[in-house]
Design an enzyme around this catalytic site. Structure first.
Site, PDB file in Angstrom:
ATOM      1  CD  GLU A  28       3.067  -3.117   9.345  1.00  0.00           C
ATOM      2  OE1 GLU A  28       2.569  -3.249   8.222  1.00  0.00           O
ATOM      3  OE2 GLU A  28       4.293  -3.234   9.561  1.00  0.00           O
TER       4      GLU A  28
ATOM      5  CD1 TRP B 284       0.408  -0.887   3.199  1.00  0.00           C
ATOM      6  CD2 TRP B 284      -0.086   1.280   3.370  1.00  0.00           C
ATOM      7  NE1 TRP B 284       0.948  -0.435   4.388  1.00  0.00           N
ATOM      8  CE2 TRP B 284       0.656   0.896   4.511  1.00  0.00           C
ATOM      9  CE3 TRP B 284      -0.506   2.605   3.263  1.00  0.00           C
ATOM     10  CZ2 TRP B 284       0.983   1.787   5.530  1.00  0.00           C
ATOM     11  CZ3 TRP B 284      -0.184   3.493   4.276  1.00  0.00           C
ATOM     12  CH2 TRP B 284       0.549   3.089   5.391  1.00  0.00           C
ATOM     13  CG  ASP B 285       4.809   0.855   1.447  1.00  0.00           C
ATOM     14  OD1 ASP B 285       3.845   0.386   2.076  1.00  0.00           O
ATOM     15  OD2 ASP B 285       5.985   0.582   1.717  1.00  0.00           O
TER      16      ASP B 285
ATOM     17  CE  LYS C  44       7.182  -1.135  11.107  1.00  0.00           C
ATOM     18  NZ  LYS C  44       6.726  -2.289  10.314  1.00  0.00           N
ATOM     19  CD  GLN C  45       3.703   2.875   9.200  1.00  0.00           C
ATOM     20  OE1 GLN C  45       4.374   1.870   9.074  1.00  0.00           O
ATOM     21  NE2 GLN C  45       3.098   3.458   8.183  1.00  0.00           N
TER      22      GLN C  45
END
Length: 747
Positions: A482, A353-354, A587-588
């Site tokens: 994640e 999906w990046d 994580k992000q």
């Protein structure tokens, strides 16, 4: 952090062979031309630690994924990019002794990747007994002839006596992936002769296509050809010369590489391979190089970002753009952008999906719109696979895969494969992003409306209605963060689901009667979708004035990242997965990812409250994380934080921030430098009405910066220095824009 390359605006260069970080050097000196690519491993055999890798775009293998805890709906296989036949292989013998930089005595080493022309050079002096020879290697993968690999090796005798040099140039199918099961090989040789090799991927149990690849080599040299050897797996030619003192010899190797993706039969493939090989023999090395360099010059002329006063930032920015261009430039609509591109095997080399979330906004700004449209068409052509993915989960509509080569899910971690379903919303958002930026509605009203409709059908089936709360909810998901698996009501996922349904309803009012008939959306469906939009549960905490990442997140022990001992970072390399999942560490960006997507829909107070709460909890251990935080920090006028995170995203691989670049570069995260500068420092936005706007500022440590941007048939140059900003229309019709909230006409 350990820096293994020197700081240079246009070059990735070192004067040291770093044996301990050889894999890092290989990752950072990778080459590609969109059709094929390779890590920066040596042409000759090397006995030290190395991760040789050569990869062909769109060529992959379905590896076994079934395990003891396999459940219904699990992917049948794990798709992986496979190491291609080694076509750059050249070994050297000096007075009969094999060259090996893992053991030989060398001096004057230099490794240099020139980002301006995409040529990798390596030079050194090797001493073997009485012999002393200077070697210089050059190689490039032509962007003028996608099937062409070019190498040039020169060697000079620095000894007082004559030296015999032998070169053994080969095509070697005896390759494997580092993560292969039981050292398995993926290629079966179909045909092999003195200068060519044709191989086919081995049979698989899943009915996916097998791939054929063909390589044909030719050489240009004054050396004498003394032997040729053909085995079951390798063909090689041996050349010899006796060099007198100070004498120089050159060996050029040209290889044509073709795959069955472009040909209907092996016979057609081999015929094309031979014709292309004959064509390149008529051109000199300089002619081949010039054609290649001219195209790279055009690319940089359109998209170069110039930074004055900070060579580290300049190098990082160009390295990012270089990595994107060597991976994907939109020539082939069958391809997409893998997180590692041609630089490593991790993540299988497949589509994530990046692409939609991070690559689309950058390619919109630096290339023609057709490039981004091809990325959207890639998803449209895989709708059938998305239907299969949803059906396997017992759901309606389309579920686009987390990881794929052909539209079928091929990722074997359940908490990602089944639960990171926000990817459906990211694909829908990319369609909107393309439409808003280009002003072109032809995609969204046709193919795009099909994608949106089927994603909406998925969301309508995936949500459930909570009678207790009188709201719709989505349980059992993993958001962009994640480090939080199988949670309920992830805010970003719920936001994207609600927005997708709302946007689809809007588009359905605009499609043609014929298209509406094709979509077959009933009034009952429309009413259900609108009800979900009106009643979607969005976690929120009134006291903190923040959107809550997911149910229960605020019950964690909310200590900031600064409380973690430095020797335990990154936590994903020091903590158990259980400990990470119980921690509050992100994580992000998750909530902040959603705010970044819809940055103009939130008040300054909302953006500030959420950034101030979540950024201190974020470890940025996803390569995608720093960029969006930099943009949001700039939007909030947190200049120092914006610059800090820009430096992290721009130099993520060059400075090996996450201690994992040895596995390969973070290609999709290489969008981060451009996003942080253009959306962050320059404040570029495209409003819902299509008006382009800027709010530029200059980081204190910089003297100036400038970039060019493609927008609706125009090329615009934005320059910012200590005296202010200047926005110039380089080409195209006049355009009304906004600068710092005021209307400006560009002529």
């Amino acid at each position: 952090m350990k820096r293994i390359f020197e700081v240079d605006p246009w070059n990735i260069v070192t004067h040291k062979l770093d044996i301990d970080d050889k894999r890092l050097q290989e990752s950072m000196t990778s080459l590609g031309n969109g059709y094929m690519g390779m890590r920066g491993n040596f042409e000759e055999d090397y006995t030290g630690d190395s991760l040789p890798g050569t990869y062909l775009a769109g060529v992959w293998y379905p590896d076994k994924t079934r395990v003891g805890w396999w459940k219904n709906g699990y992917p049948k296989y794990f798709g992986k990019v496979i190491n291609a036949v080694n076509f750059i292989k050249i070994n050297f013998l000096i007075n009969g002794s094999k060259l090996d930089l893992g053991t030989d005595q060398i001096s004057d080493f230099k490794l240099d990747l020139n980002m301006k022309n995409a040529v990798l050079t390596r030079s050194f002096v090797v001493t073997k007994g009485d012999a002393k020879v200077e070697f210089k290697f050059e190689r490039f993968l032509s962007v003028a002839q996608k099937e062409l690999s070019v190498q040039k090796v020169s060697f000079k005798n620095l000894s007082d006596k004559s030296v015999e040099v032998k070169a053994i140039s080969a095509l070697d199918s005896n390759v494997k992936n580092e993560d292969a099961n039981y050292d398995e090989h993926f290629w079966n040789v179909l045909d092999i002769d003195e200068n060519s090799l044709v191989a086919e991927t081995k049979p698989n149990d899943f009915g996916t296509p097998r791939f054929t690849s063909g390589m044909e080599m030719c050489h240009v040299t004054v050396m004498e050809k003394v032997d040729s050897t053909v085995t079951d797996s390798e063909t090689s030619e041996t050349f010899k010369i006796n060099l007198e003192s100070d004498e120089v010899a050159i060996l050029e190797k040209r290889v044509i590489v073709v795959t069955s993706r472009d040909y209907d039969s092996t016979e057609a493939l081999t015929d094309a391979m031979s014709k292309l090989a004959n064509d390149v023999t008529t051109q000199s090395y300089d002619e081949l190089l010039t054609s290649h360099e001219n195209i790279w010059a055009e690319r940089w002329n359109k998209s170069d970002v110039k930074i004055q006063g900070d060579d580290e930032s300049q190098q990082g920015m160009r390295f990012n753009l270089f990595g994107l261009f060597t991976t994907y430039y939109g020539e082939d609509a069958r391809l997409n952008i893998g997180p590692k591109g041609f630089t490593g095997e991790k993540y299988g080399g497949a589509t994530y999906w990046d692409t939609e979330a991070f690559c689309v906004p950058v390619y919109l700004g630096i290339t023609k719109p057709e490039v981004t449209r091809n990325l959207l068409m890639y998803r449209y052509k895989q709708l059938d696979g998305a239907f299969v993915n949803a059906k396997q989960q017992g759901l309606k509509g389309a579920l686009f895969p987390m990881v794929t080569f052909n539209g079928i899910e091929c990722h074997n971690e359940w908490e990602i494969t089944f639960e990171e379903i926000h990817r459906n919303g990211d694909i829908a958002f990319a369609i909107y992003n393309y439409t808003r930026y280009t002003g072109d509605k032809s995609f969204v009203l046709n193919e795009g409306s099909e994608i949106l409709t089927e994603i909406s059908r998925f969301w309508a089936d995936r949500v459930h209605f909570s009678k207790r709360n009188n709201q719709y909810m989505i349980h059992g998901v993993t958001g962009p963060d994640e480090y939080e698996n199988n949670v309920d009501n992830n805010w970003d996922t719920n936001l994207l689901a609600r927005w997708t349904l709302e946007y689809t309803l809007k588009i359905l009012k605009e499609v043609s009667a014929d298209q509406a008939k094709k979509l077959k959306v009933t009034e009952a469906e429309r009413a259900k979708w609108q009800d979900i939009v009106d009643k979607m549960y969005m976690p929120y905490d009134q006291g903190l004035n923040i959107f809550v990442q997911h149910d229960g997140f605020l019950d964690k022990d909310l200590e900031p990242v600064s409380s973690i001992p430095k020797d335990q970072l990154p936590i994903n390399q020091h903590w158990s997965w259980d400990k990470i999942l119980r921690s509050p560490y992100i994580k992000q960006g998750d909530v902040l990812q959603g705010i970044w997507d819809f940055i103009e829909d939130f008040t300054p107070e909302e953006k500030k409250a959420n950034f101030d709460f979540y950024e201190p909890l974020t470890v940025h251990e996803s390569s995608l994380s720093p960029a969006i935080h930099s943009v949001l920090a700039a939007d909030l006028h947190y200049e120092d934080k914006a610059v800090e995170l820009y430096e992290r995203t721009a130099r993520l691989d060059l400075d090996n921030y996450n201690n994992d670049t040895a596995d390969g570069l973070h290609i999709t995260a290489m969008t981060g430098g451009w996003l942080a500068m253009v959306q962050g420092f320059a404040g570029m936005r495209v409003h819902a009405d299509g008006v382009l706007s800027y709010k530029p500022f200059l980081p204190k440590k910089w003297d100036s910066y400038s970039f060019r941007q493609v927008f609706r048939g125009r090329v615009i140059e934005v320059s910012v220095d200590k005296n202010g900003s200047d926005i110039t229309l380089i080409s195209g019709d006049p355009l009304d824009i906004e600068v710092n909230g005021k209307p400006v006409t560009l002529n």
